[in-house]
Scaffold this motif. Structure first.
Motif, PDB file in Angstrom:
ATOM      1  N   VAL A   1      -4.953  -2.512   3.091  1.00  0.00           N
ATOM      2  CA  VAL A   1      -3.568  -2.659   3.565  1.00  0.00           C
ATOM      3  C   VAL A   1      -2.997  -3.991   3.090  1.00  0.00           C
ATOM      4  O   VAL A   1      -1.863  -4.062   2.598  1.00  0.00           O
ATOM      5  N   ASP A   2      -3.789  -5.053   3.225  1.00  0.00           N
ATOM      6  CA  ASP A   2      -3.325  -6.378   2.794  1.00  0.00           C
ATOM      7  C   ASP A   2      -2.985  -6.396   1.308  1.00  0.00           C
ATOM      8  O   ASP A   2      -2.056  -7.089   0.881  1.00  0.00           O
ATOM      9  N   GLU A   3      -3.737  -5.633   0.504  1.00  0.00           N
ATOM     10  CA  GLU A   3      -3.539  -5.619  -0.949  1.00  0.00           C
ATOM     11  C   GLU A   3      -2.511  -4.579  -1.395  1.00  0.00           C
ATOM     12  O   GLU A   3      -2.212  -4.489  -2.583  1.00  0.00           O
TER      13      GLU A   3
ATOM     14  N   ASP B   1      -1.243   2.096   3.263  1.00  0.00           N
ATOM     15  CA  ASP B   1      -0.223   1.833   4.276  1.00  0.00           C
ATOM     16  C   ASP B   1      -0.749   2.242   5.644  1.00  0.00           C
ATOM     17  O   ASP B   1      -1.380   3.305   5.788  1.00  0.00           O
ATOM     18  N   HIS B   2      -0.489   1.410   6.651  1.00  0.00           N
ATOM     19  CA  HIS B   2      -0.873   1.723   8.022  1.00  0.00           C
ATOM     20  C   HIS B   2       0.355   2.189   8.788  1.00  0.00           C
ATOM     21  O   HIS B   2       1.397   1.524   8.763  1.00  0.00           O
ATOM     22  N   LEU B   3       0.244   3.343   9.419  1.00  0.00           N
ATOM     23  CA  LEU B   3       1.316   3.884  10.245  1.00  0.00           C
ATOM     24  C   LEU B   3       0.905   3.721  11.703  1.00  0.00           C
ATOM     25  O   LEU B   3       0.235   4.589  12.276  1.00  0.00           O
ATOM     26  N   PRO B   4       1.251   2.594  12.332  1.00  0.00           N
ATOM     27  CA  PRO B   4       0.726   2.282  13.673  1.00  0.00           C
ATOM     28  C   PRO B   4       1.122   3.300  14.736  1.00  0.00           C
ATOM     29  O   PRO B   4       0.328   3.590  15.646  1.00  0.00           O
TER      30      PRO B   4
ATOM     31  N   ARG C   1      -2.564   6.267  11.766  1.00  0.00           N
ATOM     32  CA  ARG C   1      -3.051   6.895  10.542  1.00  0.00           C
ATOM     33  C   ARG C   1      -2.861   5.957   9.351  1.00  0.00           C
ATOM     34  O   ARG C   1      -2.077   5.008   9.406  1.00  0.00           O
ATOM     35  N   TYR C   2      -3.576   6.313   8.286  1.00  0.00           N
ATOM     36  CA  TYR C   2      -3.534   5.526   7.060  1.00  0.00           C
ATOM     37  C   TYR C   2      -3.260   6.447   5.874  1.00  0.00           C
ATOM     38  O   TYR C   2      -3.803   7.554   5.789  1.00  0.00           O
TER      39      TYR C   2
ATOM     40  N   GLY D   1      -1.712  14.365   3.800  1.00  0.00           N
ATOM     41  CA  GLY D   1      -0.917  13.335   4.447  1.00  0.00           C
ATOM     42  C   GLY D   1      -1.825  12.237   4.972  1.00  0.00           C
ATOM     43  O   GLY D   1      -3.055  12.287   4.783  1.00  0.00           O
ATOM     44  N   PRO D   2      -1.269  11.216   5.623  1.00  0.00           N
ATOM     45  CA  PRO D   2      -2.081  10.129   6.172  1.00  0.00           C
ATOM     46  C   PRO D   2      -3.136  10.651   7.148  1.00  0.00           C
ATOM     47  O   PRO D   2      -2.953  11.678   7.805  1.00  0.00           O
ATOM     48  N   ALA D   3      -4.262   9.915   7.256  1.00  0.00           N
ATOM     49  CA  ALA D   3      -5.388  10.349   8.081  1.00  0.00           C
ATOM     50  C   ALA D   3      -5.799   9.236   9.039  1.00  0.00           C
ATOM     51  O   ALA D   3      -5.683   8.049   8.709  1.00  0.00           O
TER      52      ALA D   3
END
Length: 245
Positions: free
Chosen positions: A45-47, A51-54, A58-59, A19-21
């Protein structure tokens, strides 16, 4: 170049996670400075590759990463990778050869090359045949978990008969597959077409999972038992070649 290498390492790390880290975990695991990781993540993230999960800090992988995977499937399909391997197999053996993938309880033929002067086969491109009767199908089935084989052949109606030969129930199929694993390759003799026999080996992906069966088919009466060993060796080499590709 160092930045590109670091970005690839970040993507590879995220792809390997369940999962995201957090960014700090990424930096520590890769031995990179936190500032570098945050900068790389911002660009990714810009490209759309990350995905950023604020809320969770995590990413995880983004949609653009999925696009790369599907692009690989489009640009390097199994048929393209296998076609030169099958062609070399025909040249090496003087027999017709083909490649098939599992499609439910059947095999679907993706590549076939007929050797000059050899008999026509039913295993043409886009043809489907019962997997439990074909050497290619048996080669792939032998590498699957038993539970998956049971799911593919849940009852007696799953066992189609073509020539009166071959397994008729799950127990007999399991016996055939045990023989394939013990022997190291799959065979069939008259199970698909009377008078014709095949030997096959499975090609595997990077995880060791069987993804296709590669085989040669020949007139059984024309090839003595000791000559079949040469065909088996050629098929095993071809499967190993395709697995590397």
């Amino acid at each position: 170049m160092p930045a590109a290498r670091s970005a690839v390492r970040v993507l590879a790390f995220l792809a390997a996670q369940a999962g995201p880290a957090p960014a700090v975990t990424i930096a520590r695991s890769l031995g990179l400075p936190r500032s570098t990781v945050y900068h790389l993540l911002s660009v990714l993230v810009d490209e759309g590759f990350v995905d950023h999960l604020p809320e969770e800090r995590r990413y995880g992988l983004g949609v653009a990463a999925l696009g790369l995977g599907s692009a690989y499937t489009r640009q390097a399909p199994l048929t393209r990778l296998a076609r030169p391997v099958v062609s070399r197999l025909v040249d090496a053996t003087g027999q017709s050869a083909h490649l098939a993938v599992l499609h439910g309880p059947e095999v679907l033929y993706l590549v076939q090359e007929r050797a000059p002067g050899r008999p026509a086969l039913v295993t043409d491109v886009d043809v489907r045949l019962p997997a439990h009767l074909t050497a290619s199908g048996r080669a792939v089935l032998a590498g699957l978990p038993p539970a998956q084989v049971r799911a593919l052949f849940p009852d007696a109606s799953s066992f189609v008969d073509r020539t009166g030969a071959g397994p008729r129930d799950l127990r007999s199929l399991q016996r055939v597959l045990r023989e394939v694993r013990a022997r190291g390759h799959a065979t069939e003799d008259g199970d698909v077409t009377p008078g014709l026999a095949s030997v096959a080996q499975a090609a595997t992906d990077h995880t060791g999972r069987p993804v296709a069966g590669i085989a040669v088919t020949f007139r059984a009466a024309d090839v003595a038992p000791d000559e079949r060993a040469g065909l088996v060796a050629a098929v095993v080499r071809a499967a190993a070649d395709l697995s590397r590709r």
